[in-house]
Write an enzyme that holds these catalytic residues in place. Structure first.
Site, mmCIF file in Angstrom:
data_model
loop_
_atom_site.group_PDB
_atom_site.id
_atom_site.type_symbol
_atom_site.label_atom_id
_atom_site.label_comp_id
_atom_site.label_asym_id
_atom_site.label_seq_id
_atom_site.Cartn_x
_atom_site.Cartn_y
_atom_site.Cartn_z
ATOM 1 N N GLU A 1 -3.022 -13.223 0.353
ATOM 2 C CA GLU A 1 -4.288 -13.281 -0.377
ATOM 3 C C GLU A 1 -4.063 -13.910 -1.745
ATOM 4 O O GLU A 1 -3.165 -13.530 -2.466
ATOM 5 C CB GLU A 1 -4.857 -11.875 -0.547
ATOM 6 C CG GLU A 1 -6.172 -11.821 -1.307
ATOM 7 C CD GLU A 1 -6.012 -11.807 -2.811
ATOM 8 O OE1 GLU A 1 -6.842 -12.438 -3.492
ATOM 9 O OE2 GLU A 1 -5.068 -11.183 -3.308
ATOM 10 N N GLU B 1 0.815 -1.218 0.000
ATOM 11 C CA GLU B 1 0.000 0.000 0.000
ATOM 12 C C GLU B 1 0.848 1.269 0.000
ATOM 13 O O GLU B 1 0.521 2.244 -0.675
ATOM 14 C CB GLU B 1 -0.909 -0.017 1.217
ATOM 15 C CG GLU B 1 -1.782 1.197 1.385
ATOM 16 C CD GLU B 1 -2.633 1.073 2.638
ATOM 17 O OE1 GLU B 1 -2.707 2.054 3.394
ATOM 18 O OE2 GLU B 1 -3.205 -0.006 2.847
ATOM 19 N N HIS C 1 -13.729 -11.962 2.247
ATOM 20 C CA HIS C 1 -14.396 -10.685 2.026
ATOM 21 C C HIS C 1 -15.729 -10.850 1.298
ATOM 22 O O HIS C 1 -16.375 -9.862 0.953
ATOM 23 C CB HIS C 1 -13.485 -9.733 1.258
ATOM 24 C CG HIS C 1 -12.355 -9.210 2.098
ATOM 25 N ND1 HIS C 1 -11.215 -9.935 2.326
ATOM 26 C CD2 HIS C 1 -12.204 -8.061 2.789
ATOM 27 C CE1 HIS C 1 -10.402 -9.246 3.107
ATOM 28 N NE2 HIS C 1 -10.984 -8.104 3.398
#
Length: 760
Positions: A674, A614, A703
């Protein structure tokens, strides 16, 4: 002057949309639970939109944005607006709203769109799936409807759209797309749809439209720059259209700036907070002399007050180089909380340093007035505000002992013994089977957990009662994991409100807000803590909970920590010292915590770094320096662990290829990552660099509320086993289970364990 007709003036590029008290979150989740209908949900949404328009107009902005609202995500909104809906969602046969939510969350056996980070922020967007057979058309009226709402309220608002080139650059090829297909191949038909929309907005009376192109704050090829040129030559060249403002934010537009300057658009918004050097380039671009420059001098991503005197000076220096000047935020205010006035517990010295969305609007308005009028009173207000910020910042907490410890750090304190020796020592201690199963950390936060936390906060129960309730939850989680056959257990984190906030509340140098919510994705909201001073640990943070959980089982229970980079990424971080220094301060606190966990008998410690990707700078030239300090801070936190202590890390929901070597450099014994939505794409990247430590590519997408069947998880696990030897391959979900319910979790985890058992 009629608002917005011939000028932009003071403005913001966007505004929070979840509601001051998370009204949208609650309404959306009630709709998903079938407790309200679509009409009731739309009523809440309409009230929030009306409130935003009224608030921004009343505050004195000269140009108010609209179409910044979304039920889930603005990239998804754009896909739906132009009918880029994959066939698997059409085949379900749902109404428009439920089809929209199915794209975000999945439905039964239909997988949702991939979810990933919005550039270098903690906001997540849904990745459009495109193919040569995607037929763009203007299929919705959302921008028109929201413009009409504002107009009916007496506000000549400025519709905001995701730009066409950024939309295509954020998209991915659909599974059925042929090899070599590039979503950018669809630019011309997409521009047809955008042109139609612009025409309809002009007919409706819109004077300006904002098109966001943040993708050009990153390195772009000549072909991508040519696509930008073609797009805005085309859109600016049509007869029936509003004036066009193209917004580039999150960095310097680089080569895209002269490209845009050469087109017929009327205005360009620049981020002069992230990339202040851009201001120096403006004078050299003669084409900007006939355009409006929207100067983003108020930080849209962090909570610190603006040095208004300096910002005004920056704006004044630009006046002679552009056709017109407007003052704005650096990006949308989506990334900051609503209102500082909702924080009564803030002490005054810190309050003087802070500005949330509402206060940033006031800063923009004041700067806009300063640019329009030579008023000594306004100049005095700017100077006084800057002096208050400077004095309050100078009084920020300093820990001289900590600073001395950092100054004395040695390179060997960031290294462990080689992995082969560690792996042998860990296997001798842990005796794990091949395809070891585990979860990422959190278990569902049940109503009883939330109730206990609220009762403790309100003084209805004491600390001892709260602790006993949390121990009961931990005991039940341990029993549940043993019953389904997991190999490495977790305590479930019932005591944690958030994986960053929990640690910030136990560390010096942080402040946790009461209502400082920001949207992460969909209805998921977080309260980033404010890191305002030197960070240090005065007592253990997690040892008591982990020790209790380990006392309940013979199986190893992971100690669960959040890594230094993620703590920085998911906090509002001080801007008065380098991030690397702040990261090392946090890393030393975690290093001490790991030492205490080991001393208490914890054999496995997980240090999560989901935000490693990120914070990666958008420009390639800036990445090596970031990755060096990011990896160093993680290794400082973990390298004090004994060889027999197994260190895990976890990463999620990012494009990992750009940081794959850094992931290797973390030197964790096990990396869980992930992979379910992207169907194991990351494994090829790991194989390409010769990754040779433990890895757990997630086979259960948490999710989405759908429960992946045994066969689906077995298929993903078999694909993983083809790339990773069984003795190094771990079996786990994509992420923590906090947001899921036990009815889903039990079925999904039993299927996961079943897939591992069968493959063994």
């Amino acid at each position: 002057m009629e608002q917005g007709k011939s000028t932009i003036g003071s403005t913001v590029l966007g505004y929070p949309r979840i509601g001051p008290r998370r009204e949208l979150k609650r309404a959306v989740e009630r709709y998903w639970a079938e407790r309200i209908d679509a009409g009731q949900l739309e009523q809440v949404a309409a009230e929030l939109r009306a409130g935003t328009i009224s608030e921004l107009s009343t505050a004195g902005l000269e140009s108010v944005p609209c179409n910044t609202f979304s039920y889930y995500d603005h990239v998804l909104d754009t896909a739906v607006l132009f009918d880029a809906v994959p066939q698997r969602f059409r085949e379900i046969g749902l109404g428009a709203l439920d089809e929209y939510f199915a794209m975000a969350r999945g439905r039964a056996k239909v997988t949702p769109l991939e979810l990933t980070k919005w550039f270098d922020t903690n906001y997540h967007y849904l990745v459009p799936e495109l193919a040569p057979d995607t037929k763009f058309r203007l299929a919705g009226d959302k921008p028109l409807a929201e413009y009409a709402e504002a107009k009916a309220a007496g506000v000549q608002a400025r519709p905001v759209l995701l730009g066409p080139v950024t939309f295509l650059l954020l998209a991915k090829a659909a599974p059925h797309a042929p090899a070599g297909f590039d979503p950018l191949d669809l630019l011309d038909p997409l521009l047809d749809a955008y042109a139609e929309l612009l025409g309809k907005l002009a007919e409706a009376g819109a004077h300006w439209v904002q098109l966001d192109e943040p993708a050009f704050a990153a390195d772009r090829s000549s072909g991508e720059l040519d696509a930008l040129r073609r797009a805005y030559d085309r859109l600016s060249g049509q007869q029936n259209r509003p004036k066009l403002l193209v917004a580039g934010y999150f960095g310097d537009l680089g080569d895209a700036l002269p490209v845009l300057a050469d087109t017929g658009i009327e205005a360009i918004a620049l981020d002069l907070v992230t990339a202040p050097q851009t201001a120096d380039r403006v004078a050299s671009l003669g084409k900007l002399r006939d355009k409006t420059l929207v100067a983003g001098v108020v930080d849209g991503r962090n909570v610190w007050r603006t040095d208004l005197r300096s910002a005004a000076s920056t704006c004044a220096a630009l006046l002679g180089s552009v056709g017109g000047l407007a003052v704005s935020t650096s990006c949308s205010l989506l990334h900051v909380p609503y209102d500082l006035n909702a924080e009564p517990a803030l002490y005054e010295e810190l309050r003087e340093r802070l500005a949330f969305a509402r206060q940033k609007v006031d800063e923009v308005v004041l700067l806009g007035r300063a640019m329009e009028h030579e008023d000594s009173g306004i100049s005095e207000q700017l100077a006084a505000a800057s002096d208050r910020v400077r004095k309050a910042t100078a009084r920020a907490r300093k820990d001289e002992q900590l600073r001395g410890r950092i100054a004395a750090l040695r390179p060997e304190q960031r290294k462990r013994v080689d992995y082969a020796n560690r792996a042998q020592a860990q296997q001798a201690r842990l005796k794990l089977p091949p395809l070891a199963t585990t979860t990422i950390g959190s278990f569902p936060q049940t109503p009883s957990i939330r109730q206990a936390r609220a009762e403790l906060r309100d003084g209805k129960i004491d600390e001892a009662t709260y602790t006993e309730r949390m121990r009961t939850e931990i005991r039940e989680v341990i029993e549940f994991q043993e019953s389904i056959g997991l190999d490495v257990l977790v305590h479930g984190e019932p005591e944690r409100n958030d994986m960053v906030q929990y640690f910030s509340e136990g560390l010096e140098g942080f402040f946790s807000t009461e209502n400082g919510w920001v949207q992460s994705y969909g209805s998921r909201c977080v309260r980033p803590p404010i890191l305002h001073g030197d960070v240090s640990r005065t007592a253990p943070l997690s040892v008591e909970w982990s020790t209790y959980a380990q006392s309940l089982t013979e199986k190893p229970v992971k100690g669960m920590l959040t890594g230094p980079v993620t703590i920085l990424a998911w906090s509002f971080v001080r801007d008065d010292q380098p991030l690397a220094t702040t990261a090392d301060q946090v890393a030393l606190a975690l290093r001490d915590e790991i030492h205490d966990l080991e001393a208490a008998g914890i054999r496995v410690v997980q240090v999560d770094e989901p935000a490693l990707r990120e914070l990666l700078p958008l420009r390639e030239s800036e990445r090596p320096a970031y990755l060096e300090w990011a990896v160093d801070s993680f290794r400082l936190a973990t390298s004090g662990a004994a060889a027999a202590t197994q260190i895990h890390t976890h990463l999620c929901y990012s494009e990992f290829a750009d940081v794959i070597e850094a992931i290797d450099g973390l030197d964790a014994d096990v990396t869980t990552i992930e992979a379910a939505r992207s169907r194991m794409e990351v494994l090829e990247d790991l194989r390409a660099i010769g990754f040779a430590r433990g890895v757990g590519p997630g086979i259960y997408d948490i999710h989405s509320p759908r429960v992946p069947e045994l066969g689906e998880q077995s298929e993903l696990l078999s694909a993983a086993k083809a790339a990773v030897p069984a003795e190094r391959l771990w079996v786990n979900p994509d992420c923590g289970l906090k947001t899921r319910g036990y009815s889903e979790v039990e079925k999904a985890l039993r299927n996961m364990v079943g897939a591992a058992t069968a493959l063994r």
